[in-house]
Motif scaffolding. Structure first.
Motif, PDB file in Angstrom:
ATOM      1  N   THR A   1       0.808  -1.196   0.075  1.00  0.00           N
ATOM      2  CA  THR A   1      -0.022   0.066  -0.018  1.00  0.00           C
ATOM      3  C   THR A   1       0.976   1.274   0.006  1.00  0.00           C
ATOM      4  N   ALA A   2       1.963   1.212   0.743  1.00  0.00           N
ATOM      5  CA  ALA A   2       2.827   2.466   0.902  1.00  0.00           C
ATOM      6  C   ALA A   2       4.023   2.667  -0.192  1.00  0.00           C
ATOM      7  N   ASN A   3       4.520   1.297  -0.663  1.00  0.00           N
ATOM      8  CA  ASN A   3       5.409   1.511  -1.447  1.00  0.00           C
ATOM      9  C   ASN A   3       5.026   1.533  -2.848  1.00  0.00           C
ATOM     10  N   ASP A   4       5.972   2.372  -3.444  1.00  0.00           N
ATOM     11  CA  ASP A   4       5.874   2.471  -4.959  1.00  0.00           C
ATOM     12  C   ASP A   4       6.689   1.571  -5.905  1.00  0.00           C
ATOM     13  N   GLU A   5       7.460   1.030  -5.268  1.00  0.00           N
ATOM     14  CA  GLU A   5       8.329  -0.044  -5.715  1.00  0.00           C
ATOM     15  C   GLU A   5       7.400  -1.043  -6.799  1.00  0.00           C
ATOM     16  N   PRO A   6       7.812  -0.953  -8.252  1.00  0.00           N
ATOM     17  CA  PRO A   6       7.013  -1.974  -8.992  1.00  0.00           C
ATOM     18  C   PRO A   6       7.030  -3.356  -9.058  1.00  0.00           C
ATOM     19  N   ASP A   7       8.211  -3.912  -8.237  1.00  0.00           N
ATOM     20  CA  ASP A   7       8.395  -5.359  -8.218  1.00  0.00           C
ATOM     21  C   ASP A   7       8.519  -5.728  -6.801  1.00  0.00           C
ATOM     22  N   LEU A   8       7.796  -6.339  -6.081  1.00  0.00           N
ATOM     23  CA  LEU A   8       7.932  -6.556  -4.466  1.00  0.00           C
ATOM     24  C   LEU A   8       7.781  -8.122  -4.544  1.00  0.00           C
ATOM     25  N   TYR A   9       8.242  -8.650  -5.801  1.00  0.00           N
ATOM     26  CA  TYR A   9       8.346 -10.472  -5.694  1.00  0.00           C
ATOM     27  C   TYR A   9       9.180 -10.766  -4.647  1.00  0.00           C
ATOM     28  N   GLY A  10       8.802 -11.761  -3.758  1.00  0.00           N
ATOM     29  CA  GLY A  10       9.660 -12.238  -2.658  1.00  0.00           C
ATOM     30  C   GLY A  10       9.631 -11.339  -1.433  1.00  0.00           C
ATOM     31  N   ILE A  11       9.089 -10.094  -1.496  1.00  0.00           N
ATOM     32  CA  ILE A  11       8.885  -9.352  -0.343  1.00  0.00           C
ATOM     33  C   ILE A  11       7.728  -9.568   0.130  1.00  0.00           C
ATOM     34  N   THR A  12       6.664  -9.026  -0.633  1.00  0.00           N
ATOM     35  CA  THR A  12       5.288  -8.905  -0.352  1.00  0.00           C
ATOM     36  C   THR A  12       4.331  -9.574  -1.412  1.00  0.00           C
ATOM     37  N   THR A  13       4.932  -9.832  -2.478  1.00  0.00           N
ATOM     38  CA  THR A  13       4.019 -10.826  -3.407  1.00  0.00           C
ATOM     39  C   THR A  13       4.684 -11.657  -3.997  1.00  0.00           C
ATOM     40  N   TRP A  14       4.220 -12.756  -4.573  1.00  0.00           N
ATOM     41  CA  TRP A  14       4.929 -13.806  -5.287  1.00  0.00           C
ATOM     42  C   TRP A  14       4.138 -14.315  -6.585  1.00  0.00           C
ATOM     43  N   GLU A  15       4.800 -14.902  -7.291  1.00  0.00           N
ATOM     44  CA  GLU A  15       4.133 -15.500  -8.640  1.00  0.00           C
ATOM     45  C   GLU A  15       5.160 -16.524  -9.195  1.00  0.00           C
ATOM     46  N   LYS A  16       4.910 -17.247  -9.902  1.00  0.00           N
ATOM     47  CA  LYS A  16       5.598 -18.530 -10.354  1.00  0.00           C
ATOM     48  C   LYS A  16       6.751 -18.034 -11.297  1.00  0.00           C
ATOM     49  N   ARG A  17       7.933 -17.817 -11.205  1.00  0.00           N
ATOM     50  CA  ARG A  17       9.045 -17.221 -11.995  1.00  0.00           C
ATOM     51  C   ARG A  17      10.363 -18.310 -12.042  1.00  0.00           C
ATOM     52  N   SER A  18      11.022 -18.821 -10.875  1.00  0.00           N
ATOM     53  CA  SER A  18      12.020 -19.453 -10.826  1.00  0.00           C
ATOM     54  C   SER A  18      11.736 -20.879 -11.157  1.00  0.00           C
ATOM     55  N   ARG A  19      12.739 -22.110 -11.311  1.00  0.00           N
ATOM     56  CA  ARG A  19      12.292 -23.271 -11.333  1.00  0.00           C
ATOM     57  C   ARG A  19      11.912 -24.212 -10.153  1.00  0.00           C
ATOM     58  N   LEU A  20      12.391 -23.346  -8.791  1.00  0.00           N
ATOM     59  CA  LEU A  20      11.968 -23.735  -7.721  1.00  0.00           C
ATOM     60  C   LEU A  20      10.441 -23.380  -7.468  1.00  0.00           C
ATOM     61  N   ASP A  21      10.085 -22.120  -7.981  1.00  0.00           N
ATOM     62  CA  ASP A  21       8.660 -21.763  -7.942  1.00  0.00           C
ATOM     63  C   ASP A  21       7.869 -22.798  -8.734  1.00  0.00           C
ATOM     64  N   SER A  22       8.096 -23.217  -9.975  1.00  0.00           N
ATOM     65  CA  SER A  22       7.650 -24.097 -10.577  1.00  0.00           C
ATOM     66  C   SER A  22       7.344 -25.481 -10.015  1.00  0.00           C
ATOM     67  N   LEU A  23       8.397 -25.796  -9.394  1.00  0.00           N
ATOM     68  CA  LEU A  23       8.546 -27.178  -8.658  1.00  0.00           C
ATOM     69  C   LEU A  23       7.567 -27.181  -7.586  1.00  0.00           C
ATOM     70  N   SER A  24       7.446 -26.159  -6.780  1.00  0.00           N
ATOM     71  CA  SER A  24       6.705 -25.896  -5.738  1.00  0.00           C
ATOM     72  C   SER A  24       5.204 -25.951  -6.019  1.00  0.00           C
ATOM     73  N   VAL A  25       4.886 -25.177  -7.258  1.00  0.00           N
ATOM     74  CA  VAL A  25       3.280 -25.437  -7.838  1.00  0.00           C
ATOM     75  C   VAL A  25       3.117 -26.711  -8.200  1.00  0.00           C
ATOM     76  N   GLY A  26       4.420 -27.522  -8.743  1.00  0.00           N
ATOM     77  CA  GLY A  26       3.764 -28.990  -9.300  1.00  0.00           C
ATOM     78  C   GLY A  26       3.765 -29.658  -7.960  1.00  0.00           C
ATOM     79  N   ILE A  27       4.401 -29.676  -6.988  1.00  0.00           N
ATOM     80  CA  ILE A  27       4.312 -30.554  -5.882  1.00  0.00           C
ATOM     81  C   ILE A  27       2.854 -30.142  -5.203  1.00  0.00           C
ATOM     82  N   TYR A  28       2.497 -28.688  -5.176  1.00  0.00           N
ATOM     83  CA  TYR A  28       1.210 -28.497  -4.563  1.00  0.00           C
ATOM     84  C   TYR A  28       0.148 -29.392  -5.190  1.00  0.00           C
ATOM     85  N   TRP A  29       0.104 -28.931  -6.555  1.00  0.00           N
ATOM     86  CA  TRP A  29      -0.894 -29.530  -7.544  1.00  0.00           C
ATOM     87  C   TRP A  29      -0.826 -31.019  -7.197  1.00  0.00           C
ATOM     88  N   LEU A  30       0.327 -31.767  -7.155  1.00  0.00           N
ATOM     89  CA  LEU A  30       0.362 -33.061  -6.799  1.00  0.00           C
ATOM     90  C   LEU A  30      -0.599 -33.659  -5.854  1.00  0.00           C
TER      91      LEU A  30
END
Length: 338
Positions: A14-43
């Motif tokens: 809310t207070a920060n104008d930083e456009p990219d807060l990935y890994g700080i307060t937001t998350w999306e699938k980017r890295s291979r580990l992220d993809s692996l985590s998504v796959g494990i959760y799906w499984l």
């Protein structure tokens, strides 16, 4: 007061104008580990769903629920007994103004409604003797604390296991449609089991005059129970749909739907005998006809409330159409029993 705040953003966002807060307060699938985590959760999720479905299938098979349908006599009577529930479920399906639900999801939900019924049969069978020691009071408590909550929960589970997670479950009213179909599946296997037991008690039937006479009486009695299951689980399903599109209050909304459905269901079970007796004594009608009148009155009343709920959704949806015929985003009113 909302169970959870509608604003789920972190104060930093809310207070920060930083456009990219990935890994700080937001998350999306980017890295291979992220993809692996998504796959494990799906499984994990899919494995959990498969385990529940297989357990439900094993349970219904263990109590002989599916084997009864292999008998042509029982199968014929069961199909006939399910017709009123089928008509009511078809009406709920037809009431969906948003889009037609895919036959594949409807069929899977129907089958899951059949197999998850085994959980209710086992729990009811285990707990009924405990409540039976309290005689009449115990019977009433059994309806309100076990039968209503357990049966409505397993029917909602049939929707939650598969259709709910599909992108084609795209509107609140879809919950009512899939709830109705799950109720139809539950009613079908329940009727099959009751019909099988009734036929066993009288030594069996043939595909002749017995099927028309004795079988007709059994079928007519069970046919009256099916529409109720569709109505109850349509209410619970509607609230499940409401919960899907209001994630901040998902838990309380689902609970509300289950409470509404369970109370209506339990009250029917608790009052059917007394209501039938009162109608019979007041009118002099035979027992079966008095029971028919009671069912029409009780289920008809709550069916009318369901109709009003679906109608309010329809009106809100149509009111939200733009001039070019496209629906706006907000089209999820709440209506019905409070």
């Amino acid at each position: 007061m909302d169970f959870m705040s509608g604003d789920d953003t972190d104060p930093v966002q809310t207070a920060n104008d930083e456009p990219d807060l990935y890994g700080i307060t937001t998350w999306e699938k980017r890295s291979r580990l992220d993809s692996l985590s998504v796959g494990i959760y799906w499984l994990i999720v899919r494995t959990g769903q498969a385990v529940v479905i297989l357990l439900a299938l094993a349970t219904i098979l263990a109590i002989g629920g599916l084997s009864v349908l292999t008998d042509p006599v029982i199968g014929t009577l069961t199909a006939a007994s399910a017709l009123p529930a089928l008509v009511l479920a078809a009406y709920v399906w037809q009431s969906d103004v948003t889009s037609s639900e895919p036959p594949s999801l409807l069929a899977i939900t129907f089958l899951l409604g059949i197999v998850t019924a085994g959980f209710a049969a086992v729990l009811n069978g285990i707990l009924q003797p405990i409540f039976a020691t309290l005689e009449f009071v115990g019977l009433v408590l059994f309806f309100y604390l076990v039968v209503g909550p357990v049966e409505e929960t397993v029917k909602l589970l049939a929707v939650r296991l598969y259709a709910y997670n599909d992108d084609r479950f795209a509107a609140v009213i879809d919950g009512a449609v899939y709830g109705a179909v799950a109720g139809l599946g539950f009613a079908t296997i329940e009727n099959a089991i009751y019909i099988s037991r009734a036929i066993g008690d009288i030594g069996g039937l043939t595909l002749g005059l017995d099927l028309i006479g004795i079988g007709g009486d059994i079928t007519a009695t069970r046919a009256l129970a099916g529409p109720g299951h569709v109505v109850y689980s349509s209410f619970a399903g509607y609230y499940l749909g409401l919960a899907k599109f209001n994630p901040g209050n998902r838990g309380p909304i689902v609970v509300k739907g289950l409470v509404v459905a369970a109370v209506i269901h339990a009250t029917y079970n608790a009052t059917a005998g007394l209501g039938t007796a009162l109608i019979r004594d007041a009118t002099g009608l035979p027992e079966l006809l008095a029971f028919v009148l009671y069912v029409f009155g009780y289920v008809g009343f709550f069916g009318y409330l369901l109709y009003r709920k679906l109608r309010r959704y329809r009106r809100a949806y149509l009111a939200g159409l733009t001039s070019d015929g496209n629906a706006i985003e907000e089209r999820q009113p709440d209506a019905g029993p409070e």
